[in-house]
Design an enzyme around this catalytic site. Structure first.
Site: not given
Ligand code: F58
Length: 799
Positions: A354, A533-534, A539, A641, A645
């Site tokens: 990811h 988003k985070r 970002k 994602t 949406k």
């Molecule tokens: C996200 N990663 C990607 N990681 O940033 C986003 O582009 C993608 O759409 C999504 O995954 C789904 O594929 C992400 O959310 C985390 O939150 C992890 C949590 C635990 C620590 C490392 C990052």
């Protein structure tokens, strides 16, 4: 009214009263909102159980291949409304609840938002579970039952403040405790050779106890299980210490064990690197694998058939220890030769990547791994040596510089490795896994993410959903590609008016809620421009706020120039230890305070940062958005994602060619998407210029003035230097190229303004986004995984 006062009652109402009386133990006169919500949840759960049992029987009966989705995170949000929609019982429940004299929406809103995840990765896992059920694919999600999910966010003086989240303080009505599904999980200890076999004797052990939540698919056709593990002590009380009066010490084993499932790590991109995190990873992975093998044994004889009957998906590297653990179970415990154990494990496991951010790729110190999981460390080294022997001179080491690279381990132990958007998968091949891709050219495949249309359109946006169903019938809810049929109706002026009316009504709802909950008044006729988003540098929320500052300055300079009214809405959490991201939040809040108080500009431009962004808030915001901000530095966002949406709900995107934005633009049409910024290769080239930021600032007076305003304390007069680390970074390294993309972003935003000034054109573009977003259903994604990765097929009634 008590349950005993029986008159003939509609079924749902009867079930609610029965549960209120016999499960909750309250009578209607004394029941609180919470009691009613529990009673309704239990009534709904009863209906799910029937479908659940039928699905379980069908899966066993068919001897079907099962899919197991191992994920540290499931960002499931509220479950009641979603379950009602999928059971097609929402109207019935509303009528029943209202007949009991209650406000249905209030009852739904009483449910806590289960935030067992950080962001996209966790929410994707939740969408996948729903699609797996909708498609009748026999599957199970495995994760951790965190007592505290992602922290609650508030602001004090514009700064983010974190508080523990407490979703489990109230009884969680959706789960079933499974005290019979309990496994010991060991840590530490030593490894000894006995009669030619390696035997691991752990130094400590905790128990993993299963809690099952049924996940019902669309129309209740099929129901799978989300099994979350809670940690417990093997001996909950040290009786000796208790008897000596050391009550705290006596409870220590329980406290220590429970700490494993106590909290979700809130780091969204950087691995925590903490021992407890590795313990969490092994804890849930080991328990899940034991459970999977137990189920396999109960159905099938020969362990060599494992890959024919089981597909395991590792959601990122967090469960990567599954590779060595499965080899240990097959080789050490079941006596298969090592090579065969590795081959079987590899044929069963698959891994989704990811992220490409180097700082986010998990690595564990060899010392720590060896101390916590001594047998696994030995096996990792043997897997590494075995891979090297199979590819002499070309292998990529799993263990290097004193660390175990979990990405390499996952790749080496996977049948298939996938990226989450077309661009991301290509970059995975070219960058992080280039060498391994050369060795195993068929292993990497793409599966572009998707979102469940049940939650993310049908349930959260009933107005638009109703209009679509009115035009093309309701088959689209279970088959989102059929949304394309909507396009043929868009020439109808009446329909366009309805679509515009639905968006406006959603904006009014949101404005009313924001006014009531946060005391900020928003004009529903202004453009709602949303970035949720985070918070992360890549970002680029700071690019968005810089543009807001530049726009504010432009409006002040010429208030009568016919500006398009806009509200910039932000939402998102920063990891507690991520100082720069927290500064960005503070900056946005400070800018909001100044801009919103400016009588000249505030009719045209407002900024709000809504606290505690979560799934529930997303469900409010997305249907009300006009503009979706997807402005990451190209090459950095794996997929996104939220971007899907928004498009589905008729928001237009202003975005870069990053992640799945590329595919969204291809589907909705370039003319219905506001593109700006450098491409991924251009980003790489631009970084080669040592003074790229200075050049960009010198070339754009708007950007220069916006930066100067921040530096002069225009938004922080009490502390003019407050944001020097942000402006210093932007003038200095500016790794994420905020300055270099600013001018083109400004240009694109003025194009957005012009389009919004023509409501007919805007509505048509927005409706085309909806009609052409059918491909972004997680049903399509899951079909892709089933065909290309798992070799799994649907079963039974939903097949
Ligand atoms: C996200 N990663 C990607 N990681 O940033 C986003 O582009 C993608 O759409 C999504 O995954 C789904 O594929 C992400 O959310 C985390 O939150 C992890 C949590 C635990 C620590 C490392 C990052």
């Amino acid at each position: 009214m008590t349950y005993q006062e029986t008159q003939a009652r509609p079924e749902m109402q009867d079930a609610i009263l029965r549960h209120l009386t016999y499960t909750i133990g309250k009578d209607a006169d004394h029941a609180t909102l919470h009691d009613w919500r529990m009673a309704l949840s239990f009534a709904v759960r009863d209906r799910i159980v029937d479908s659940w049992f039928a699905s379980t029987r069908a899966a066993y009966g068919a001897g079907a291949k099962r899919v197991y989705y191992l994920s540290m995170e499931f960002l499931i949000g509220r479950l009641l409304g979603d379950a009602l929609v999928n059971l097609r019982a929402d109207a019935e429940a509303r009528a029943a609840v209202e007949a009991l004299g209650l406000d249905f929406d209030k009852v739904l809103h009483d449910e806590p938002d289960a935030a067992l995840g950080n962001g996209g990765l966790g929410r994707l896992a939740a969408c996948f579970l729903e699609s797996l059920s909708t498609l009748a694919c026999p599957a199970m999600g495995y994760g951790i039952r965190y007592e505290h999910g992602l922290f609650r966010q508030s602001f004090e003086g514009g700064r983010q403040v974190e508080e523990a989240e407490t979703w489990l303080q109230q009884r969680h009505p959706w789960e079933f405790e499974r005290p019979e599904a309990i496994y010991p999980v060991g840590f530490g200890g030593h490894v000894a050779e006995r009669e030619g076999k390696m035997v691991w004797t752990p130094g400590e052990a905790v128990l993993a106890e299963a809690h099952d939540t049924p996940v019902v698919g669309w129309e209740g056709r099929w129901t799978n299980t989300l099994r979350l593990w809670g940690a417990r002590a093997v001996d909950p009380l040290d009786l000796q210490r208790f008897n000596y009066g050391d009550y705290l010490g006596a409870a220590a084993p329980e406290m220590l064990a429970r700490s494993i499932s106590r909290v979700l790590y809130p780091d969204d991109t950087t691995p925590a690197g903490k021992e407890l995190r590795l313990k969490q990873e092994y804890f849930f992975t080991a328990a899940s694998l034991h459970d999977i093998l137990r189920r396999f044994d109960s159905e099938h004889g020969d362990i060599r058939a494992l890959p024919d009957k089981v597909a395991i998906q590792l959601n990122d590297t967090h469960p990567a220890i599954a590779g060595p653990e499965l080899v240990r179970l097959l080789h050490d415990e079941r006596g298969l030769p090592f090579d065969e154990a590795v081959d079987l494990a590899r044929a069963t496991l698959n891994y989704t990547n990811h992220t490409l951010l180097p700082e986010a790729l998990e690595k564990w110190p060899v010392d720590l791994m060896g101390r916590l999981l001594p047998r696994h460390m030995m096996l990792i080294e043997r897997i590494d040596a075995d891979h090297a022997a199979r590819h002499p001179g070309r292998s990529v080491p799993i263990v290097a510089e004193g660390e175990v690279n979990m990405g390499t381990l996952s790749f080496v132990m996977a049948n298939r490795v996938n990226g989450v958007s077309a661009l991301h998968t290509e970059l995975v091949k070219e960058t992080v896994f280039a060498d391994l891709h050369a060795l195993h050219p068929a292993r990497i495949v793409n599966q572009t993410n998707g979102v469940t249309p049940r939650r993310w359109l049908h349930a959260c946006n009933p107005r638009l959903s109703g209009i679509i169903t009115g035009a093309i019938g309701e088959a689209w809810v279970g088959d989102l590609e059929r949304l394309s049929e909507f396009e043929a109706h868009l020439g109808d002026a009446g329909l366009q008016e309805e679509i515009a009316g639905a968006k406006r009504a959603n904006k009014v709802d949101l404005s009313n809620w924001v006014a009531a909950a946060h005391g900020v008044s928003l004009d529903p006729d202004a453009m709602f421009d949303v970035q949720i988003k985070r918070i992360h540098e890549y970002k680029r929320q700071h690019l968005n706020i810089l543009e807001a500052i530049a726009l504010w300055q432009a409006i002040r300079a010429n208030p009568g120039a016919g500006w398009t009214p806009r509200v910039k809405i932000f939402g998102g959490k920063a990891a507690p230890g991520y100082v720069f991201a927290k500064k960005i939040i503070h900056l946005i809040n400070d800018v909001a305070r100044v801009l919103n108080a400016d009588p000249v500009t505030s009719p045209y431009l407002k900024v709000v940062f809504l606290p505690n962004y979560n799934v529930t808030l997303a469900e409010r915001l997305i249907p009300a958005a006009d503009l979706s901000e997807q402005i990451s530095t190209a090459g950095k966002e794996a997929s996104g994602t939220g971007n899907m949406k928004f498009a589905l709900n008729g928001a237009l995107t202003v975005g870069t060619l990053d992640g799945a934005n590329v595919e969204i633009r291809d589907h909705v049409g370039a003319e219905n998407f506001f593109l700006f910024g450098m491409t991924a290769p251009e980003v790489v080239a631009r970084r080669g210029l040592h003074d790229h930021a200075a050049q960009a600032i010198a070339a754009d007076p708007r950007l220069a003035a916006a930066l100067e305003a921040i530096e002069q304390g225009a938004f922080s007069s009490d502390d003019p230097g407050r944001f020097h680390d942000i402006t210093g970074n932007l003038r200095g390294p500016d790794y994420f190229l905020v300055c270099s993309d600013f001018s083109d972003y400004w240009r694109a935003q003025r194009g957005v303004d012009a389009a919004y000034r023509d409501p007919g054109r805007w509505t048509r573009m927005a409706a085309l986004n909806t009609a052409r977003s059918g491909w972004f259903s997680s049903d399509r994604t899951i079909r892709g995984y089933m065909a290309d990765i798992w070799g799994a097929a649907p079963v039974g009634p939903g097949a």
